[in-house]
Write a protein that holds these residues in place. Sequence first.
Motif, PDB file in Angstrom:
ATOM      1  N   ARG A   1      -5.149  12.584   3.560  1.00  0.00           N
ATOM      2  CA  ARG A   1      -4.491  11.001   3.355  1.00  0.00           C
ATOM      3  C   ARG A   1      -4.885  10.259   2.175  1.00  0.00           C
ATOM      4  O   ARG A   1      -6.107  10.229   1.874  1.00  0.00           O
TER       5      ARG A   1
ATOM      6  N   THR B   1      -4.502   6.688   0.037  1.00  0.00           N
ATOM      7  CA  THR B   1      -3.888   5.398   0.051  1.00  0.00           C
ATOM      8  C   THR B   1      -4.148   4.734  -1.305  1.00  0.00           C
ATOM      9  O   THR B   1      -5.117   4.691  -1.851  1.00  0.00           O
ATOM     10  N   TRP B   2      -3.343   3.951  -1.761  1.00  0.00           N
ATOM     11  CA  TRP B   2      -3.501   3.459  -2.880  1.00  0.00           C
ATOM     12  C   TRP B   2      -3.004   1.773  -2.996  1.00  0.00           C
ATOM     13  O   TRP B   2      -1.775   1.530  -2.396  1.00  0.00           O
ATOM     14  N   ALA B   3      -3.721   0.756  -3.175  1.00  0.00           N
ATOM     15  CA  ALA B   3      -3.506  -0.512  -3.100  1.00  0.00           C
ATOM     16  C   ALA B   3      -4.045  -1.251  -4.072  1.00  0.00           C
ATOM     17  O   ALA B   3      -5.042  -1.073  -4.510  1.00  0.00           O
TER      18      ALA B   3
ATOM     19  N   THR C   1       0.688  -1.258   0.036  1.00  0.00           N
ATOM     20  CA  THR C   1       0.078   0.087   0.135  1.00  0.00           C
ATOM     21  C   THR C   1       0.958   1.195   0.181  1.00  0.00           C
ATOM     22  O   THR C   1       1.821   1.333   0.902  1.00  0.00           O
ATOM     23  N   TYR C   2       0.461   2.217  -0.782  1.00  0.00           N
ATOM     24  CA  TYR C   2       1.095   3.481  -0.939  1.00  0.00           C
ATOM     25  C   TYR C   2       0.487   4.494  -0.016  1.00  0.00           C
ATOM     26  O   TYR C   2      -0.908   4.535   0.018  1.00  0.00           O
ATOM     27  N   ILE C   3       1.036   5.218   0.900  1.00  0.00           N
ATOM     28  CA  ILE C   3       0.228   6.215   1.677  1.00  0.00           C
ATOM     29  C   ILE C   3       1.000   7.518   1.445  1.00  0.00           C
ATOM     30  O   ILE C   3       2.244   7.847   1.422  1.00  0.00           O
TER      31      ILE C   3
ATOM     32  N   LYS D   1     -14.696  11.917   2.797  1.00  0.00           N
ATOM     33  CA  LYS D   1     -13.839  10.609   2.315  1.00  0.00           C
ATOM     34  C   LYS D   1     -14.529  10.494   0.801  1.00  0.00           C
ATOM     35  O   LYS D   1     -15.610  10.503   0.303  1.00  0.00           O
TER      36      LYS D   1
ATOM     37  N   ASP E   1       0.582  11.210   2.904  1.00  0.00           N
ATOM     38  CA  ASP E   1      -0.035  12.274   3.788  1.00  0.00           C
ATOM     39  C   ASP E   1       0.285  13.657   3.508  1.00  0.00           C
ATOM     40  O   ASP E   1       1.455  14.011   3.100  1.00  0.00           O
TER      41      ASP E   1
ATOM     42  N   THR F   1      -8.291   3.259  -4.414  1.00  0.00           N
ATOM     43  CA  THR F   1      -7.851   4.615  -3.821  1.00  0.00           C
ATOM     44  C   THR F   1      -8.671   5.055  -2.852  1.00  0.00           C
ATOM     45  O   THR F   1     -10.097   5.239  -3.147  1.00  0.00           O
ATOM     46  N   THR F   2      -8.266   5.607  -1.848  1.00  0.00           N
ATOM     47  CA  THR F   2      -9.108   6.127  -0.769  1.00  0.00           C
ATOM     48  C   THR F   2      -8.321   7.620  -0.290  1.00  0.00           C
ATOM     49  O   THR F   2      -7.002   7.651  -0.013  1.00  0.00           O
TER      50      THR F   2
ATOM     51  N   ILE G   1       6.656   1.537  -5.279  1.00  0.00           N
ATOM     52  CA  ILE G   1       6.000   2.259  -4.159  1.00  0.00           C
ATOM     53  C   ILE G   1       6.722   3.414  -3.943  1.00  0.00           C
ATOM     54  O   ILE G   1       6.465   4.392  -3.866  1.00  0.00           O
TER      55      ILE G   1
END
Length: 164
Positions: free
Chosen positions: A121, A123-125, A6-8, A78, A10, A107-108, A141
């Motif tokens: 934030r 996140t990409w998974a 997972t890429y995060i 969100k 911030d 993607t969140t 990543i």
Amino acid sequence: MSELPTYILDREFDAPREMVWKTWTDPKLLARWYGPNVETVIHELDVRVGGVWRNEMRMSQGSGYQISKYTEVSPPEKLVMLMSNTDAEWNIAANPMMPDWPRILLTTVTFEEADGKTKMRLTWAPHEATEAELTCFEGAIAGLDSGWGSGMELLAELLKELQG
């Protein structure tokens, strides 16, 4: 793999949450920061559960296409979407530069307001990915900050401009 790679990312912006949200949900604003160093064309942006975002990134060597399908939209907190590379007809396709890149990325993006600023934030998974796609994503990543980081710089400049 038990844990998905997972890429995060911030990032804190000196802007109210509703304004940062708008830069993700208004097609004119989104096109100004998404896809740094390319011409971004938003063909459709329907920000609701079941809605889609059709995006074209025009580069000197041709265009790249993406489609995102929104699975959760909670303004202004969100956004959750399934993001994919596509062909010119919006069919999910392999990334032409990285054939093992995940076909679908979950993607969140969350937006939290604190003292007039917004903590975002992303996140990409990989979603429903093959082992080859998981391995490719995990290997990439470390370099993802470059593209996303450039976009975040453009977004920060846009937010300053919007605030006068």
